[in-house]
Design a protein around this motif. Structure first.
Motif, short mmCIF file in Angstrom:
data_model
loop_
_atom_site.label_atom_id
_atom_site.label_comp_id
_atom_site.label_asym_id
_atom_site.label_seq_id
_atom_site.Cartn_x
_atom_site.Cartn_y
_atom_site.Cartn_z
N MET A 350 0.77 -1.06 -0.21
CA MET A 350 0.12 -0.01 0.10
C MET A 350 0.86 1.26 0.01
SD MET A 350 -3.39 -0.26 2.11
CE MET A 350 -2.76 -0.27 3.57
N LYS A 351 2.13 1.22 0.73
CA LYS A 351 2.83 2.20 0.71
C LYS A 351 3.14 2.53 -0.61
CE LYS A 351 6.99 3.81 3.28
NZ LYS A 351 7.78 3.57 4.38
N THR A 353 1.97 1.84 -3.52
CA THR A 353 0.77 2.38 -4.12
C THR A 353 0.67 3.78 -3.79
OG1 THR A 353 -0.17 0.33 -3.77
CG2 THR A 353 -1.68 2.10 -4.84
N LEU A 354 0.76 4.20 -2.64
CA LEU A 354 0.49 5.65 -2.43
C LEU A 354 1.60 6.36 -2.81
CD1 LEU A 354 -0.69 7.51 -0.78
CD2 LEU A 354 0.70 7.09 1.42
N GLU A 355 2.76 6.00 -2.76
CA GLU A 355 4.01 6.79 -3.51
C GLU A 355 3.58 7.03 -4.86
OE1 GLU A 355 7.48 4.75 -2.27
OE2 GLU A 355 7.51 5.59 -0.22
N LEU A 357 0.77 7.24 -6.34
CA LEU A 357 -0.16 8.16 -6.55
C LEU A 357 0.35 9.62 -6.21
CD1 LEU A 357 -3.03 8.89 -6.99
CD2 LEU A 357 -3.45 8.50 -4.45
N GLU A 358 1.18 9.66 -5.26
CA GLU A 358 1.80 10.92 -5.12
C GLU A 358 2.58 11.41 -6.22
OE1 GLU A 358 4.11 10.92 -1.56
OE2 GLU A 358 2.53 10.96 0.04
N ASP B 88 -6.35 0.12 0.76
CA ASP B 88 -5.58 -0.19 -0.23
C ASP B 88 -6.39 0.04 -1.68
OD1 ASP B 88 -4.36 -3.25 -1.36
OD2 ASP B 88 -3.53 -1.28 -1.79
N LEU B 91 -6.82 3.50 -2.35
CA LEU B 91 -5.58 4.15 -3.31
C LEU B 91 -5.51 3.57 -4.59
CD1 LEU B 91 -2.94 3.77 -0.40
CD2 LEU B 91 -3.39 5.74 -1.82
#
Lengths: 362, 121
Positions: A350-351, A353-355, A357-358, B88, B91
């Motif tokens: 998830m981390k 994925t978040l990066e 997105l960022e 998740d 996201l």
């Protein structure tokens, strides 16, 4: 010498009775040829050897008849060492038949030491005669011995003499020694106090019976000695003398040896013995109290120890329980840890994925 | 000799009596002394052991609480996996939207003004 010792050791009963008798008994032994009795009593083994058979005959001395017969015997015993053996034998034989007759009558009664003394004094002389195993009147000897032997089982097996048992002793002596005046004379002349060689079994009680009356009342044994003063005198006489040397010289030496017994001293002895008993009682009581205190203290000490041990056991128990609980929790934790790595991986994804997105948004 | 025989009995009697008094008084006392001596010597050790056990038990209790706490934390963590799942998915949705936006924006560079305000709103 054992006579005095025995007399001093045992408790007297009816001292007044014995005191009465002592004078009248002492007088005959003015011709004190009764050293043999003192020697006979000298030791328990010797007394035991003395032939219990002789002790069987009850002291028939109470009767006037036997008393007179005894006095006659006393007189006869005096000249025993002299060559009047024949006469003495005859007189003894004459006196002997009388004794058996009162014997059964008297045996039934509890013969006190009183009159027995008179007969006893005479009996002693005659008693030694069988010891002398003399060749005189063998028939008379056998008769006396048979009577004595018969008297013995009738008397009730000498183990626990009854009141009357005590009176048997000297009568049997006279019976056994009855017809053996010559033998007695020979023995007396020989001056040996040897007990009869027949070797009759005699217990201590029987031996004591020879010297006095033995009373058993349950656990208390009472003994009344006969001829106490005379025995004391005899024991006081020098020991080197041959027992039964001759009535005259022996009597003279013995009579002047000791003074009269002092009753005041006896009273003092009694009082002091009582004091000793009281003090022993106090001593035992004090020891008892002390021991009780000691045990109480020790009980407290041991109880404290027990409490300590119990608490220690309890603490150990708790600690072990805690240990097991810890192990269980750890195991539970270990099981709970299993899905964590998967979860961690998902979080990492998830981390990422978040990066992304960022990055997209920038 | 009668005098000797008379003197003999009292002495042995007192001797025997004193000997029995000795035994009577000494044996229990010695026994009790040994008992209390043993107790006196072994009690401090027992007390020491007892205090040790108590300290170990305290430590064990502490460890148990710690482990219990950790275990509950992990349980909460595992409970939170649902939220992580939704996070998740959200996201991923956001990324997908952003991609669409970017693609739409790239397409609309020829005639972007007409599409941008509606896309931005």
């Amino acid at each position: 010498g054992g006579a005095v010792g025995a007399a001093a050791r045992r408790t007297w009963r009816g001292s007044e009775g014995s005191s009465q008798q002592r004078p009248c008994v002492v007088t005959p032994p003015g011709h004190a040829p009764f050293r043999p009795p003192a020697n006979r009593r000298a030791g328990t083994p010797r007394a035991a050897r003395l032939s219990g058979g002789h002790s069987q005959s009850p002291r028939a001395g109470r009767r006037s008849g036997p008393a007179s017969a005894n006095r006659k015997r006393h007189k006869q015993s005096r000249p025993r060492p002299l060559p009047q053996a024949a006469q003495s034998a005859r007189t003894q034989t004459r006196g002997a038949p009388q004794s058996p007759s009162p014997e059964p009558a008297v045996r039934g009664e509890g013969a006190g030491p009183a009159a027995a003394l008179a007969s006893s004094a005479g009996q002693w002389r005659g008693k030694r005669t069988p010891g002398g195993h003399a060749p005189e009147g063998p028939g008379a000897n056998r008769r006396r011995h048979k009577q004595a032997a018969a008297a013995r089982p009738r008397g009730g097996g000498g183990a626990l003499p009854a009141r009357h048992a005590g009176s048997r002793s000297l009568e049997a002596l006279s019976l056994a020694a009855g017809g053996t005046g010559a033998a007695a004379a020979a023995a007396a002349a020989a001056g040996r106090p040897q007990p009869p060689p027949e070797g009759r079994r005699a217990t201590l009680a029987s031996a004591l019976e020879l010297e006095g009356t033995v009373l058993r009342e349950g656990r208390l044994t009472q003994f009344v000695a006969n001829n106490l003063e005379r025995r004391i005198r005899l024991s006081g006489a020098p020991r080197g003398e041959q027992p039964g040397p001759g009535p005259g010289p022996g009597a003279g030496a013995g009579a002047s040896s000791i003074p009269a017994i002092d009753p005041g001293a006896l009273q003092d002895v009694v009082a002091l013995a009582g004091q000793v008993a009281a003090q022993v009682d106090e001593l035992l009581r004090a020891v008892h109290c002390g021991l009780q205190a000691l045990t109480a203290l020790s009980v407290g000490c041991i109880q404290t120890y027990r409490d300590g041990v119990e608490s220690l056991g309890e603490a150990a128990d708790l600690s072990i329980r805690a240990m097991y609980a810890l192990v269980a929790r750890c195991e539970e934790l270990d099981r709970a840890m299993q899905p964590v790595p998967a979860l961690a991986k998902r979080i990492r994804d998830m981390k990422g994925t978040l990066e992304r997105l960022e990055g997209l948004c920038k | 000799p009668p005098e000797q025989e008379m003197a003999k009995p009292p002495a042995p009697l007192t001797d025997k009596f004193t000997e029995s008094m000795y035994v009577l008084a000494n044996e229990p006392s010695v026994a009790l002394y040994r008992l209390q001596e043993h107790v006196r010597r072994s009690l401090p050790e027992l007390a020491q052991h007892k205090s040790d056990m108590q300290s170990w038990e305290e430590q064990s209790q502490g460890a148990i609480y710690t482990v219990e706490y950790a275990c509950s934390a992990i349980k909460n963590m595992t409970d939170s996996s649902v939220y992580f799942k939704s996070i998740d998915s959200l996201l991923k949705h956001a990324i997908a939207m952003k991609d669409q936006l970017n693609a739409a924006q790239g397409r609309s560079t020829v005639a972007p003004q007409a599409k941008n305000p509606p896309a931005s709103s």
